[in-house]
Design a protein around this motif. Sequence first.
Motif, PDB file in Angstrom:
ATOM      1  N   ASP A   1       0.819  -1.203   0.000  1.00 30.68           N
ATOM      2  CA  ASP A   1       0.000   0.000   0.000  1.00 30.68           C
ATOM      3  C   ASP A   1       0.858   1.261   0.000  1.00 30.68           C
ATOM      4  OD1 ASP A   1      -0.984  -0.649   3.345  1.00 30.68           O
ATOM      5  OD2 ASP A   1       0.338   0.981   2.695  1.00 30.68           O
ATOM      6  N   ALA A   2       0.197   2.369  -0.302  1.00 33.31           N
ATOM      7  CA  ALA A   2       0.925   3.612  -0.574  1.00 33.31           C
ATOM      8  C   ALA A   2       1.797   4.044   0.606  1.00 33.31           C
ATOM      9  CB  ALA A   2      -0.052   4.713  -0.960  1.00 33.31           C
ATOM     10  N   ASP A   3       1.330   3.788   1.831  1.00 37.09           N
ATOM     11  CA  ASP A   3       2.106   4.201   3.005  1.00 37.09           C
ATOM     12  C   ASP A   3       3.418   3.429   3.115  1.00 37.09           C
ATOM     13  OD1 ASP A   3       0.238   6.004   3.712  1.00 37.09           O
ATOM     14  OD2 ASP A   3      -0.732   4.738   5.219  1.00 37.09           O
ATOM     15  N   ILE A   4       3.327   2.114   2.885  1.00 33.99           N
ATOM     16  CA  ILE A   4       4.537   1.274   2.910  1.00 33.99           C
ATOM     17  C   ILE A   4       5.488   1.707   1.784  1.00 33.99           C
ATOM     18  CG2 ILE A   4       5.434  -1.089   2.712  1.00 33.99           C
ATOM     19  CD1 ILE A   4       3.716  -0.945   5.080  1.00 33.99           C
ATOM     20  N   LEU A   5       4.903   1.945   0.610  1.00 30.49           N
ATOM     21  CA  LEU A   5       5.718   2.375  -0.526  1.00 30.49           C
ATOM     22  C   LEU A   5       6.518   3.623  -0.170  1.00 30.49           C
ATOM     23  CD1 LEU A   5       6.519   2.136  -3.552  1.00 30.49           C
ATOM     24  CD2 LEU A   5       4.574   3.624  -4.066  1.00 30.49           C
ATOM     25  N   LYS A   6       5.814   4.613   0.367  1.00 30.26           N
ATOM     26  CA  LYS A   6       6.506   5.865   0.709  1.00 30.26           C
ATOM     27  C   LYS A   6       7.575   5.645   1.768  1.00 30.26           C
ATOM     28  CE  LYS A   6       3.131   9.316  -0.551  1.00 30.26           C
ATOM     29  NZ  LYS A   6       2.314  10.467  -0.153  1.00 30.26           N
ATOM     30  N   ARG A   7       7.216   4.916   2.805  1.00 34.02           N
ATOM     31  CA  ARG A   7       8.145   4.726   3.919  1.00 34.02           C
ATOM     32  C   ARG A   7       9.396   3.962   3.471  1.00 34.02           C
ATOM     33  NH1 ARG A   7       6.185   0.575   8.146  1.00 34.02           N
ATOM     34  NH2 ARG A   7       7.265  -0.708   6.592  1.00 34.02           N
ATOM     35  N   ASP A   8       9.180   2.814   2.792  1.00 36.55           N
ATOM     36  CA  ASP A   8      10.324   1.963   2.446  1.00 36.55           C
ATOM     37  C   ASP A   8      11.125   2.499   1.261  1.00 36.55           C
ATOM     38  OD1 ASP A   8       9.573   0.412   4.537  1.00 36.55           O
ATOM     39  OD2 ASP A   8       9.390  -1.460   3.419  1.00 36.55           O
TER      40      ASP A   8
ATOM     41  N   ASP B   1      16.688 -12.416   5.961  1.00 38.11           N
ATOM     42  CA  ASP B   1      16.521 -13.486   6.940  1.00 38.11           C
ATOM     43  C   ASP B   1      17.747 -13.606   7.851  1.00 38.11           C
ATOM     44  OD1 ASP B   1      14.677 -15.521   7.727  1.00 38.11           O
ATOM     45  OD2 ASP B   1      16.163 -17.002   7.041  1.00 38.11           O
ATOM     46  N   LYS B   2      18.934 -13.449   7.265  1.00 39.80           N
ATOM     47  CA  LYS B   2      20.170 -13.582   8.042  1.00 39.80           C
ATOM     48  C   LYS B   2      20.591 -12.281   8.716  1.00 39.80           C
ATOM     49  CE  LYS B   2      22.557 -17.569   6.330  1.00 39.80           C
ATOM     50  NZ  LYS B   2      23.874 -18.134   6.023  1.00 39.80           N
ATOM     51  N   GLY B   3      19.849 -11.209   8.431  1.00 41.20           N
ATOM     52  CA  GLY B   3      20.199  -9.929   9.047  1.00 41.20           C
ATOM     53  C   GLY B   3      21.279  -9.141   8.315  1.00 41.20           C
ATOM     54  N   ASP B   4      21.699  -9.614   7.128  1.00 41.32           N
ATOM     55  CA  ASP B   4      22.687  -8.860   6.345  1.00 41.32           C
ATOM     56  C   ASP B   4      22.039  -7.676   5.640  1.00 41.32           C
ATOM     57  OD1 ASP B   4      24.732 -10.651   6.981  1.00 41.32           O
ATOM     58  OD2 ASP B   4      24.252 -11.958   5.286  1.00 41.32           O
ATOM     59  N   ILE B   5      20.769  -7.843   5.318  1.00 35.79           N
ATOM     60  CA  ILE B   5      20.037  -6.805   4.590  1.00 35.79           C
ATOM     61  C   ILE B   5      18.881  -6.338   5.466  1.00 35.79           C
ATOM     62  CG2 ILE B   5      18.580  -6.417   2.543  1.00 35.79           C
ATOM     63  CD1 ILE B   5      20.409  -8.256   1.003  1.00 35.79           C
ATOM     64  N   LYS B   6      18.588  -5.024   5.374  1.00 35.97           N
ATOM     65  CA  LYS B   6      17.531  -4.449   6.212  1.00 35.97           C
ATOM     66  C   LYS B   6      16.170  -5.045   5.867  1.00 35.97           C
ATOM     67  CE  LYS B   6      19.922  -0.006   6.664  1.00 35.97           C
ATOM     68  NZ  LYS B   6      19.990   1.349   6.053  1.00 35.97           N
ATOM     69  N   SER B   7      15.267  -5.040   6.832  1.00 38.55           N
ATOM     70  CA  SER B   7      13.995  -5.720   6.584  1.00 38.55           C
ATOM     71  C   SER B   7      12.912  -4.792   6.031  1.00 38.55           C
ATOM     72  CB  SER B   7      13.511  -6.421   7.845  1.00 38.55           C
ATOM     73  OG  SER B   7      13.255  -5.456   8.835  1.00 38.55           O
ATOM     74  N   TYR B   8      13.251  -4.091   4.951  1.00 40.59           N
ATOM     75  CA  TYR B   8      12.216  -3.351   4.238  1.00 40.59           C
ATOM     76  C   TYR B   8      11.462  -4.316   3.339  1.00 40.59           C
ATOM     77  CZ  TYR B   8      15.229   0.584   5.507  1.00 40.59           C
ATOM     78  OH  TYR B   8      15.995   1.486   6.188  1.00 40.59           O
ATOM     79  N   ASN B   9      10.395  -3.826   2.732  1.00 41.53           N
ATOM     80  CA  ASN B   9       9.637  -4.627   1.774  1.00 41.53           C
ATOM     81  C   ASN B   9      10.573  -5.145   0.667  1.00 41.53           C
ATOM     82  OD1 ASN B   9       8.124  -4.786  -0.919  1.00 41.53           O
ATOM     83  ND2 ASN B   9       6.444  -4.787   0.560  1.00 41.53           N
ATOM     84  N   ILE B  10      10.578  -6.461   0.469  1.00 42.31           N
ATOM     85  CA  ILE B  10      11.508  -7.092  -0.479  1.00 42.31           C
ATOM     86  C   ILE B  10      11.315  -6.556  -1.909  1.00 42.31           C
ATOM     87  CG2 ILE B  10      12.258  -9.297  -1.500  1.00 42.31           C
ATOM     88  CD1 ILE B  10      12.693  -9.815   1.256  1.00 42.31           C
ATOM     89  N   GLU B  11      10.053  -6.452  -2.324  1.00 40.60           N
ATOM     90  CA  GLU B  11       9.780  -6.004  -3.699  1.00 40.60           C
ATOM     91  C   GLU B  11      10.311  -4.596  -3.938  1.00 40.60           C
ATOM     92  OE1 GLU B  11       8.763  -7.944  -6.061  1.00 40.60           O
ATOM     93  OE2 GLU B  11       8.614  -9.550  -4.577  1.00 40.60           O
ATOM     94  N   ILE B  12      10.196  -3.746  -2.936  1.00 39.42           N
ATOM     95  CA  ILE B  12      10.675  -2.368  -3.087  1.00 39.42           C
ATOM     96  C   ILE B  12      12.201  -2.352  -3.226  1.00 39.42           C
ATOM     97  CG2 ILE B  12      10.878  -0.118  -1.901  1.00 39.42           C
ATOM     98  CD1 ILE B  12       8.021  -0.580  -0.819  1.00 39.42           C
ATOM     99  N   MET B  13      12.881  -3.209  -2.451  1.00 41.10           N
ATOM    100  CA  MET B  13      14.350  -3.263  -2.559  1.00 41.10           C
ATOM    101  C   MET B  13      14.781  -3.821  -3.918  1.00 41.10           C
ATOM    102  SD  MET B  13      15.775  -4.213   1.235  1.00 41.10           S
ATOM    103  CE  MET B  13      14.672  -5.526   1.743  1.00 41.10           C
ATOM    104  N   VAL B  14      14.098  -4.873  -4.373  1.00 40.48           N
ATOM    105  CA  VAL B  14      14.440  -5.468  -5.675  1.00 40.48           C
ATOM    106  C   VAL B  14      14.193  -4.448  -6.786  1.00 40.48           C
ATOM    107  CG1 VAL B  14      13.790  -7.243  -7.355  1.00 40.48           C
ATOM    108  CG2 VAL B  14      14.031  -7.853  -4.935  1.00 40.48           C
TER     109      VAL B  14
END
Lengths: 189, 189
Positions: A172-179, B138-151
Amino acid sequence: MRPESRKQEIINAAAILFKEKGYSAVTMRDLAKAMGIKAASLYNHIQSKQEILSTIIIDLAEEFTTGMNQIANSDQNAIQKLQNIINLHIDVTLRNSDGLASLNNDWMHLEEENLQYFEKMRHEYEESFRNIVYKGVDKGDIKSYNIEIMVFSTLSTLRTLYLWYPKQKNIDADILKRDMMSVLLKGIV
Amino acid sequence: MRPESRKQEIINAAAILFKEKGYSAVTMRDLAKAMGIKAASLYNHIQSKQEILSTIIIDLAEEFTTGMNQIANSDQNAIQKLQNIINLHIDVTLRNSDGLASLNNDWMHLEEENLQYFEKMRHEYEESFRNIVYKGVDKGDIKSYNIEIMVFSTLSTLRTLYLWYPKQKNIDADILKRDMMSVLLKGIV
């Protein structure tokens, strides 16, 4: 329906067709058919396919220009300005991803005066962005990597958001903006 | 000149034309003219425009697939794997930005079997990328933001590099690799 709304409806339908087939391949007849009206009726509201394209693109470019000018001229620091730029791109993408597809795919089909106006706005937008990063580096708010690489990395993501986000069902838009903000400014590691 | 080199020369010339005019608008006659040879001579080396397009795109997609498989199957951690992926994209861009333009603009013009093969490779590439990020979180090497946004943030930059880098005059390949790596992984703030 008020003439202005009718015109907007034509523009929205055209943006979808331009996105699907590309500006050059779309005829006024296609547009009329997609809207279930006669081609002649279109001409009560707009003069040409070119008028539609320039309305879509110039309106968006002016929106980015106005937004950027407000941000650039504020007395915030570079980080806050970048956050506001990221929000600006996300807000415009949420509201008008079809129009952004026209802007990205079909800006080169604008005719002379509008093409120059568009290119001028795009150039000034990038210059303002570059300046914010430059001043941020100068003040130590932003890391001192190559400025062009930072500008490109950020803008390339923001400018392709319109392609990717409409296909996401679970963000959702809030997650998009934050992340997006965190990823672009603070990285993923 | 060896037949293989001649074929490669045709492919390189075609990639430039496809980039300038788009695959659909380029004819075999245009290609022959650009190379200063007769259209009939082209057919000693390649069968069709489609064969050229599929050679350009499938070769590149296989190069990314092979590179990604080596990276994904290594016993490095997620951060090292991401660094290697970034290097892979930069290396391919430095070597063949014209081919990448065809891949990005004209992949949809591939015909049935090659189109499916390309889409399968692209899908698997994205899956491998997503998996590396997922395991890193999962291993803590990468921050736990939304995976799709990081990709998306990372790939959107790497995939548009071919458009931007050839226009840069003052950024050499070493600086590009070093700063792009830092910006994508650790951010600009």
